[in-house]
Design a protein around this motif. Structure first.
Motif, mmCIF file in Angstrom:
data_model
loop_
_atom_site.group_PDB
_atom_site.id
_atom_site.type_symbol
_atom_site.label_atom_id
_atom_site.label_comp_id
_atom_site.label_asym_id
_atom_site.label_seq_id
_atom_site.Cartn_x
_atom_site.Cartn_y
_atom_site.Cartn_z
ATOM 1 N N ILE B 285 66.755 101.406 -3.527
ATOM 2 C CA ILE B 285 66.589 99.923 -4.263
ATOM 3 C C ILE B 285 67.274 98.954 -3.180
ATOM 4 C CG2 ILE B 285 67.509 101.463 -6.524
ATOM 5 C CD1 ILE B 285 70.366 99.957 -5.940
ATOM 6 N N ALA B 286 66.071 98.049 -3.486
ATOM 7 C CA ALA B 286 66.705 96.816 -1.769
ATOM 8 C C ALA B 286 66.724 95.761 -2.821
ATOM 9 C CB ALA B 286 65.774 96.825 -1.544
ATOM 10 N N GLN B 287 67.956 94.906 -2.289
ATOM 11 C CA GLN B 287 67.934 93.768 -3.023
ATOM 12 C C GLN B 287 68.249 92.942 -1.295
ATOM 13 O OE1 GLN B 287 68.642 93.277 -6.101
ATOM 14 N NE2 GLN B 287 69.007 95.638 -6.435
ATOM 15 N N LEU B 288 67.232 92.029 -1.615
ATOM 16 C CA LEU B 288 66.983 91.540 -0.643
ATOM 17 C C LEU B 288 67.077 89.958 -0.562
ATOM 18 C CD1 LEU B 288 63.134 93.380 1.458
ATOM 19 C CD2 LEU B 288 66.137 93.649 1.069
ATOM 20 N N TYR B 289 67.474 88.980 0.089
ATOM 21 C CA TYR B 289 68.241 87.815 0.061
ATOM 22 C C TYR B 289 66.266 87.394 0.029
ATOM 23 C CZ TYR B 289 70.532 83.193 0.529
ATOM 24 O OH TYR B 289 71.362 82.209 0.264
ATOM 25 N N ASP B 290 66.725 86.285 -1.060
ATOM 26 C CA ASP B 290 64.973 85.528 -1.685
ATOM 27 C C ASP B 290 65.145 84.206 -1.761
ATOM 28 O OD1 ASP B 290 67.563 85.709 -3.659
ATOM 29 O OD2 ASP B 290 66.041 86.401 -5.009
ATOM 30 N N PRO B 291 65.686 83.391 -0.574
ATOM 31 C CA PRO B 291 65.921 81.924 -0.679
ATOM 32 C C PRO B 291 64.453 81.032 -1.729
ATOM 33 C CG PRO B 291 65.006 82.322 1.410
ATOM 34 C CD PRO B 291 65.181 83.535 0.835
ATOM 35 N N PHE B 292 63.502 81.917 -1.325
ATOM 36 C CA PHE B 292 61.587 81.779 -1.852
ATOM 37 C C PHE B 292 61.357 82.623 -1.719
ATOM 38 C CE2 PHE B 292 63.433 77.949 0.659
ATOM 39 C CZ PHE B 292 63.961 77.339 0.435
ATOM 40 N N THR B 293 60.008 82.767 -3.256
ATOM 41 C CA THR B 293 59.543 84.147 -3.252
ATOM 42 C C THR B 293 59.092 84.376 -1.619
ATOM 43 O OG1 THR B 293 57.991 82.392 -3.634
ATOM 44 C CG2 THR B 293 58.519 83.340 -5.314
ATOM 45 N N GLY B 294 58.565 82.931 -0.886
ATOM 46 C CA GLY B 294 57.726 83.811 0.343
ATOM 47 C C GLY B 294 58.465 84.942 1.345
ATOM 48 N N MET B 295 59.779 83.861 1.409
ATOM 49 C CA MET B 295 60.911 84.973 2.811
ATOM 50 C C MET B 295 60.950 86.342 1.891
ATOM 51 S SD MET B 295 62.158 82.873 5.315
ATOM 52 C CE MET B 295 63.702 83.290 5.635
ATOM 53 N N ALA B 296 61.473 85.877 0.255
ATOM 54 C CA ALA B 296 61.482 87.365 0.388
ATOM 55 C C ALA B 296 60.182 88.383 0.587
ATOM 56 C CB ALA B 296 61.658 87.657 -1.241
ATOM 57 N N LEU B 297 59.369 88.092 0.000
ATOM 58 C CA LEU B 297 58.238 88.670 0.798
ATOM 59 C C LEU B 297 58.365 89.043 1.996
ATOM 60 C CD1 LEU B 297 55.191 87.419 -1.789
ATOM 61 C CD2 LEU B 297 56.730 89.410 -1.977
ATOM 62 N N MET B 298 58.910 88.080 3.160
ATOM 63 C CA MET B 298 58.221 88.164 4.776
ATOM 64 C C MET B 298 59.971 89.460 4.379
ATOM 65 S SD MET B 298 58.425 84.866 6.029
ATOM 66 C CE MET B 298 58.652 85.171 7.398
ATOM 67 N N HIS B 299 61.415 89.395 4.386
ATOM 68 C CA HIS B 299 62.102 90.645 4.392
ATOM 69 C C HIS B 299 61.697 91.371 3.870
ATOM 70 C CE1 HIS B 299 65.368 86.609 3.315
ATOM 71 N NE2 HIS B 299 64.713 86.993 4.863
ATOM 72 N N VAL B 300 60.531 92.172 3.090
ATOM 73 C CA VAL B 300 60.552 92.988 2.367
ATOM 74 C C VAL B 300 59.232 94.073 3.377
ATOM 75 C CG1 VAL B 300 58.289 94.259 0.713
ATOM 76 C CG2 VAL B 300 60.296 92.575 0.082
ATOM 77 N N GLU B 301 58.031 92.830 3.857
ATOM 78 C CA GLU B 301 57.445 93.952 5.725
ATOM 79 C C GLU B 301 58.168 93.671 6.878
ATOM 80 O OE1 GLU B 301 53.806 90.864 5.600
ATOM 81 O OE2 GLU B 301 53.738 90.814 3.906
ATOM 82 N N GLN B 302 59.487 92.978 7.100
ATOM 83 C CA GLN B 302 59.710 93.217 8.273
ATOM 84 C C GLN B 302 61.549 93.765 7.758
ATOM 85 O OE1 GLN B 302 60.684 89.036 10.056
ATOM 86 N NE2 GLN B 302 58.927 88.559 9.523
#
Ligand SMILES: [Zn+2]
Lengths: 133, 400
Positions: B285-302
């Protein structure tokens, strides 16, 4: 539009804007452009630097368009494009963030030049304008 | 790189929260005290056993200072009062600071908390004059002080590089809303469709309203203890396998170095996984900071959970649902649960890893894994939690 926060580090930049010139700070130790302005070079930690006039042209590397006032008292006309511009002649180190005077059709990769606002009695601010190719 | 002896030495032994709302009508101190007492009781402790406090510093009107909480909780001894100024990266970093104090033998049980009335009494960080100098005023120029003007340009650069548009953000917003609807404490309970997302108004392009974190009053808290002290708990033991804090100094690693969208996440995730002795394939499971959808998706990739430019497609194909390859932001996250600057992400990971699983979904009794009522992921063992920009991260583990 609120005036920017000014301090001892950035004073030469804002003085340049008032004179209609875009000024950049480069390191006398290693030549690297410092941005934002600061006393010590983050690369070589030299305390010496020089300010010189830049051509003011550059390329958009990031942008947003403000469609709704981000906070109370924000009085700029909307929609307001804000662009991040990598300035020519700075080795990619000076990315200036300012408003874009346009109809909002700008895209990443577009070329811009710098102008300055001219409101009576107010600090002049850099503003970008799209260069016609 | 920290010594492996830190690995699993400490545990998150208790979690608690107040109601999340748009206008609490209560003080941040009252909210934080409620969440703290709940977390302390959840850990099976008495308030007097808490001997360290860590919180977020984000302006005087934000969360009550440690000195206020010592008084509010009537603590006889406090041996650590630490404020993390890491903004959206503070929560994982705060858990690390708490664990280091416990691991060093200085504290026994450290409370990490935040209570704030963000919409009803915004903190002074919303005022540009609050930022005296340095990089920040240049990042949100001429009064456009908003996280979307800070991060949006970098998201736009990443979108441009990979040919993405705002419609690619819809599936993540819809998925997190579906998760929130299985979470009784979540603020946003109304169903959301892709069409709802695409019809929502622009705020700051490239973000629409339904791309943005919600903004709420409320409090959350957790307790960090030695793993030995937590053994025997009815919750089982959720250990801190690895932790990293710090800062990259800017949204992107440095202005003018390489591309315009590489966050600290790339470098931090490699170190974090090495410290934990895991690879991405081990993450459940991953709980990734999501101030905006796009930032969360960048976190997923990075963080390496999807290839560059592929996170949105992977979400659309269900890879990050509750029964997907890695369950992502299973509480609804900041987009739909609520925003305590990342503390909720840590708490959700703990709930998912516990023996009894999450306690605030819609299941009566045992978890059914029926996605009309149950948000419990099927037997997760390893959780990734990430702070904003990947400036902090945790690997949490369910002790076998
Ligand atoms: Zn230098």
């Amino acid at each position: 539009m609120r005036p920017p926060v000014m301090d001892a580090d950035s004073a030469p930049f804002w003085k340049g804007c008032d004179e209609g010139r875009l000024m950049g700070q480069s390191c006398e130790g290693c030549g690297t452009f410092r941005w934002p302005p600061r006393e010590y070079c983050p690369s070589c930690h030299s305390h010496s630097s020089r300010w010189s006039g830049l051509g003011g042209t550059g390329q958009i590397v990031g942008l947003v368009v403000v469609e709704r006032a981000p906070m109370p008292g924000f009085d700029a006309p909307l929609p307001l494009p804000i662009v991040h511009v990598e300035l020519d002649g700075t080795g990619g180190k000076m990315v200036l963030q300012a408003n874009l005077r346009s109809d909002g059709k700008a895209a990443i990769g577009d070329r811009v030049r710098t102008e300055f606002t001219d409101a009576e009695g107010a600090q002049r601010l850099p503003v970008f304008v799209l260069q016609k190719s | 790189m920290s010594e492996p002896r830190f690995r699993d030495a400490c545990a998150i032994s208790g979690i608690g929260w107040s109601a999340l709302s748009k206008a609490s009508g209560r003080t941040p101190a009252a909210l934080a005290t409620e969440a703290a007492l709940a977390a302390i009781a959840d850990a099976g402790l008495e308030p007097a056993e808490i001997d360290g406090l860590v919180t977020l510093f984000w302006g005087a009107r934000d969360t009550p200072a440690p000195s206020e909480m010592v008084a509010a909780l009537g603590l006889p001894r406090c041996r650590l009062s630490h404020c993390d100024a890491g903004g959206g990266a503070w929560a994982c970093s705060a858990v690390m600071a708490a664990a280091l104090a416990v691991h060093a033998g200085i504290c026994r049980h450290v409370l990490v908390y935040r209570g704030a009335n963000m919409p009803s009494a915004p903190p002074p960080s919303a005022d540009p004059d609050y930022w005296p100098s340095g990089q920040r005023p240049w990042s949100e120029p001429f009064g456009a002080v908003h996280a979307a003007t800070l991060y949006g340009p970098h998201v736009a650069a990443w979108m441009h590089a990979h040919g993405l548009s705002n419609s690619d953000f819809a599936d993540l917003a819809v998925m997190q809303r579906a998760h929130a609807r299985l979470n009784r404490k979540a603020m946003m309970q109304a169903p959301m469709s892709v069409d709802d997302h695409q019809q929502s108004p622009w705020i700051i392009r490239p973000f629409r309203l339904l791309d943005c974190s919600i903004f709420n009053d409320g409090a959350m808290a957790l307790v960090v203890s030695a793993s030995d002290a937590a053994r025997g708990s009815k919750h089982g033991v959720v250990t801190i396998r690895a932790a990293l804090g710090g800062s990259s100094g800017a949204p992107v690693r440095a202005w003018g170095s390489g591309d315009y969208w590489t966050l600290n996440a790339e470098a931090l995730s490699r170190e974090l996984y090495a410290q934990a002795g895991i690879s991405v394939a081990d993450i459940d499971i991953a709980q990734l900071y999501d101030p905006f959808t796009g930032m969360a998706l960048m976190h997923v990739e990075q963080f390496g959970l999807a290839a560059a430019g592929q996170a949105a497609r992977a979400v659309a194909e269900g890879e990050f649902g509750l029964d997907g390859r890695i369950a992502l932001n299973s509480s609804g996250g900041h987009l739909s649960e609520g925003n305590l600057a990342g503390l909720g992400h840590v708490i959700e990971a703990v709930q998912q890893l516990r023996a009894g699983g999450v306690r605030d979904d819609l299941c009566d009794g045992a978890h059914s894994f029926d996605r009309s009522c149950c948000r419990q992921v099927r037997s997760p063992h390893i959780a990734l939690v990430a702070g904003e920009c990947g400036d902090s991260g945790l690997i949490l583990a369910r002790e076998a």
